[in-house]
Design a protein around this motif. Structure first.
Motif, PDB file in Angstrom:
ATOM      1  N   VAL A 237       9.533   6.556 -14.642  1.00 46.77           N
ATOM      2  CA  VAL A 237       8.682   5.532 -14.025  1.00 46.77           C
ATOM      3  C   VAL A 237       7.370   5.403 -14.790  1.00 46.77           C
ATOM      4  O   VAL A 237       6.901   4.289 -15.051  1.00 46.77           O
ATOM      5  CB  VAL A 237       8.422   5.869 -12.546  1.00 46.77           C
ATOM      6  CG1 VAL A 237       7.497   4.833 -11.907  1.00 46.77           C
ATOM      7  CG2 VAL A 237       9.733   5.944 -11.771  1.00 46.77           C
ATOM      8  N   PHE A 238       6.770   6.530 -15.182  1.00 49.65           N
ATOM      9  CA  PHE A 238       5.518   6.479 -15.934  1.00 49.65           C
ATOM     10  C   PHE A 238       5.720   5.844 -17.303  1.00 49.65           C
ATOM     11  O   PHE A 238       4.876   5.064 -17.763  1.00 49.65           O
ATOM     12  CB  PHE A 238       4.924   7.883 -16.076  1.00 49.65           C
ATOM     13  CG  PHE A 238       4.008   8.272 -14.955  1.00 49.65           C
ATOM     14  CD1 PHE A 238       2.683   7.856 -14.937  1.00 49.65           C
ATOM     15  CD2 PHE A 238       4.475   9.042 -13.907  1.00 49.65           C
ATOM     16  CE1 PHE A 238       1.838   8.199 -13.892  1.00 49.65           C
ATOM     17  CE2 PHE A 238       3.641   9.401 -12.856  1.00 49.65           C
ATOM     18  CZ  PHE A 238       2.305   8.974 -12.853  1.00 49.65           C
ATOM     19  N   ARG A 239       6.802   6.170 -17.970  1.00 53.46           N
ATOM     20  CA  ARG A 239       7.057   5.563 -19.283  1.00 53.46           C
ATOM     21  C   ARG A 239       7.262   4.052 -19.158  1.00 53.46           C
ATOM     22  O   ARG A 239       6.858   3.294 -20.039  1.00 53.46           O
ATOM     23  CB  ARG A 239       8.281   6.214 -19.948  1.00 53.46           C
ATOM     24  CG  ARG A 239       8.020   7.586 -20.524  1.00 53.46           C
ATOM     25  CD  ARG A 239       9.163   8.044 -21.404  1.00 53.46           C
ATOM     26  NE  ARG A 239      10.417   8.170 -20.677  1.00 53.46           N
ATOM     27  CZ  ARG A 239      10.791   9.252 -20.008  1.00 53.46           C
ATOM     28  NH1 ARG A 239       9.995  10.312 -19.972  1.00 53.46           N
ATOM     29  NH2 ARG A 239      11.950   9.298 -19.381  1.00 53.46           N
TER      30      ARG A 239
ATOM     31  N   GLU B 254       0.809  -1.214   0.000  1.00 53.89           N
ATOM     32  CA  GLU B 254       0.000   0.000   0.000  1.00 53.89           C
ATOM     33  C   GLU B 254       0.847   1.271   0.000  1.00 53.89           C
ATOM     34  O   GLU B 254       0.378   2.331  -0.432  1.00 53.89           O
ATOM     35  CB  GLU B 254      -0.944   0.006   1.211  1.00 53.89           C
ATOM     36  CG  GLU B 254      -1.991  -1.084   1.165  1.00 53.89           C
ATOM     37  CD  GLU B 254      -2.840  -1.027  -0.091  1.00 53.89           C
ATOM     38  OE1 GLU B 254      -3.204   0.094  -0.508  1.00 53.89           O
ATOM     39  OE2 GLU B 254      -3.134  -2.095  -0.663  1.00 53.89           O
ATOM     40  N   ARG B 255       2.069   1.200   0.480  1.00 55.91           N
ATOM     41  CA  ARG B 255       2.912   2.393   0.581  1.00 55.91           C
ATOM     42  C   ARG B 255       3.718   2.661  -0.685  1.00 55.91           C
ATOM     43  O   ARG B 255       4.425   3.676  -0.760  1.00 55.91           O
ATOM     44  CB  ARG B 255       3.871   2.246   1.768  1.00 55.91           C
ATOM     45  CG  ARG B 255       3.201   2.115   3.109  1.00 55.91           C
ATOM     46  CD  ARG B 255       2.568   3.416   3.555  1.00 55.91           C
ATOM     47  NE  ARG B 255       3.566   4.458   3.747  1.00 55.91           N
ATOM     48  CZ  ARG B 255       4.253   4.618   4.876  1.00 55.91           C
ATOM     49  NH1 ARG B 255       4.048   3.789   5.912  1.00 55.91           N
ATOM     50  NH2 ARG B 255       5.136   5.583   4.992  1.00 55.91           N
ATOM     51  N   VAL B 256       3.621   1.788  -1.662  1.00 55.28           N
ATOM     52  CA  VAL B 256       4.373   1.972  -2.907  1.00 55.28           C
ATOM     53  C   VAL B 256       3.571   2.866  -3.848  1.00 55.28           C
ATOM     54  O   VAL B 256       2.442   2.545  -4.211  1.00 55.28           O
ATOM     55  CB  VAL B 256       4.673   0.628  -3.590  1.00 55.28           C
ATOM     56  CG1 VAL B 256       5.405   0.860  -4.919  1.00 55.28           C
ATOM     57  CG2 VAL B 256       5.501  -0.263  -2.683  1.00 55.28           C
ATOM     58  N   THR B 257       4.152   4.000  -4.219  1.00 56.33           N
ATOM     59  CA  THR B 257       3.527   4.926  -5.158  1.00 56.33           C
ATOM     60  C   THR B 257       4.498   5.228  -6.294  1.00 56.33           C
ATOM     61  O   THR B 257       5.694   4.972  -6.190  1.00 56.33           O
ATOM     62  CB  THR B 257       3.149   6.245  -4.466  1.00 56.33           C
ATOM     63  OG1 THR B 257       4.357   6.912  -4.033  1.00 56.33           O
ATOM     64  CG2 THR B 257       2.249   5.993  -3.253  1.00 56.33           C
ATOM     65  N   MET B 258       3.963   5.809  -7.357  1.00 57.71           N
ATOM     66  CA  MET B 258       4.818   6.190  -8.484  1.00 57.71           C
ATOM     67  C   MET B 258       5.855   7.227  -8.046  1.00 57.71           C
ATOM     68  O   MET B 258       7.036   7.116  -8.355  1.00 57.71           O
ATOM     69  CB  MET B 258       3.963   6.753  -9.623  1.00 57.71           C
ATOM     70  CG  MET B 258       2.928   5.791 -10.172  1.00 57.71           C
ATOM     71  SD  MET B 258       3.657   4.503 -11.192  1.00 57.71           S
ATOM     72  CE  MET B 258       3.734   5.322 -12.777  1.00 57.71           C
ATOM     73  N   ASP B 259       5.392   8.237  -7.312  1.00 54.88           N
ATOM     74  CA  ASP B 259       6.315   9.272  -6.847  1.00 54.88           C
ATOM     75  C   ASP B 259       7.364   8.709  -5.896  1.00 54.88           C
ATOM     76  O   ASP B 259       8.553   9.041  -5.982  1.00 54.88           O
ATOM     77  CB  ASP B 259       5.539  10.395  -6.140  1.00 54.88           C
ATOM     78  CG  ASP B 259       4.725  11.247  -7.091  1.00 54.88           C
ATOM     79  OD1 ASP B 259       5.001  11.197  -8.305  1.00 54.88           O
ATOM     80  OD2 ASP B 259       3.815  11.952  -6.617  1.00 54.88           O
TER      81      ASP B 259
END
Length: 203
Positions: A57-59, A39-44
């Motif tokens: 990361v988005f690409r 749950e604590r893993v985000t893109m940012d």
């Protein structure tokens, strides 16, 4: 080479720096999961921890769910390698019934251990996928045919057994908050049931 499973196709060639970035991001994501949970893993957060730009990361992943799909894909490939060329009874060299039992137990443990990651890999407002039988279904069919050459309705039986090892079913049978001991108990419980099913089927 073990012909009872169908290997993944050859991946498209990537630039060396892209490969390094992907592997670095996956390692970093696994570290974050181990330390803080899914749950604590985000893109940012992943971009910052990896020391890469958010755009990279988005690409690479497209969305937060894409991070977890990439983790599952990497694990799936390692799992298939064990089936193709690992030690018996999961890998080649054991009797068909023994391999059927070992495959089911290993597949169940694989899915239960990755329960939270599998849930996180689902896009919001999208249906739960039906599961990918590309490995399991042909593998089970070959082993069943070897174990019981005269088995009636072999294809139908294979489909039913494949469904018993499908990810979506296990997503509903277990809970994302399950701890390691409970996850092991769940895998053992379902693995024992799988073994009973196979042993009764091939009598």
């Amino acid at each position: 080479m073990d012909r009872s499973v169908v290997p993944f196709g050859k991946p498209r060639a990537e630039r060396a720096d892209a490969v390094r970035n992907r592997e670095h991001l996956l390692r970093t994501a696994r570290e974050m999961i181990a330390e803080h949970g899914v749950e604590r893993v985000t893109m940012d957060g992943l971009a910052e921890r990896a020391g890469l730009g958010k755009g990279t990361v988005f690409r690479r992943f497209g969305s937060r769910a894409g991070i977890f799909r990439a983790l599952l894909d990497a694990d799936e490939r390692r799992f298939q390698e064990q089936v193709l060329s690992g030690p018996p009874p999961l890998g080649p060299g054991a009797e068909p019934v023994e391999r059927l039992v070992a495959y089911g137990r290993a597949r169940i443990a694989f899915l239960v251990d990755r329960h939270a990651i599998a849930r996180a890999s689902l896009e919001r407002n999208q249906p739960v996928p039906a599961g990918d039988p590309s490995i399991t279904q042909p593998h089970l069919r070959v082993l069943l045919a070897q174990a019981v050459p005269s088995m009636p309705n072999l294809d139908g039986v294979t489909i039913q057994l494949t469904a018993a090892l499908a990810g979506p079913l296990l997503l509903y049978l277990s809970r994302p908050e399950t701890d390691a001991n409970q996850a092991a108990e769940t895998a053992d419980f379902l693995g024992d049931a799988w073994q009973t099913l196979i042993e009764r089927l091939v009598r």
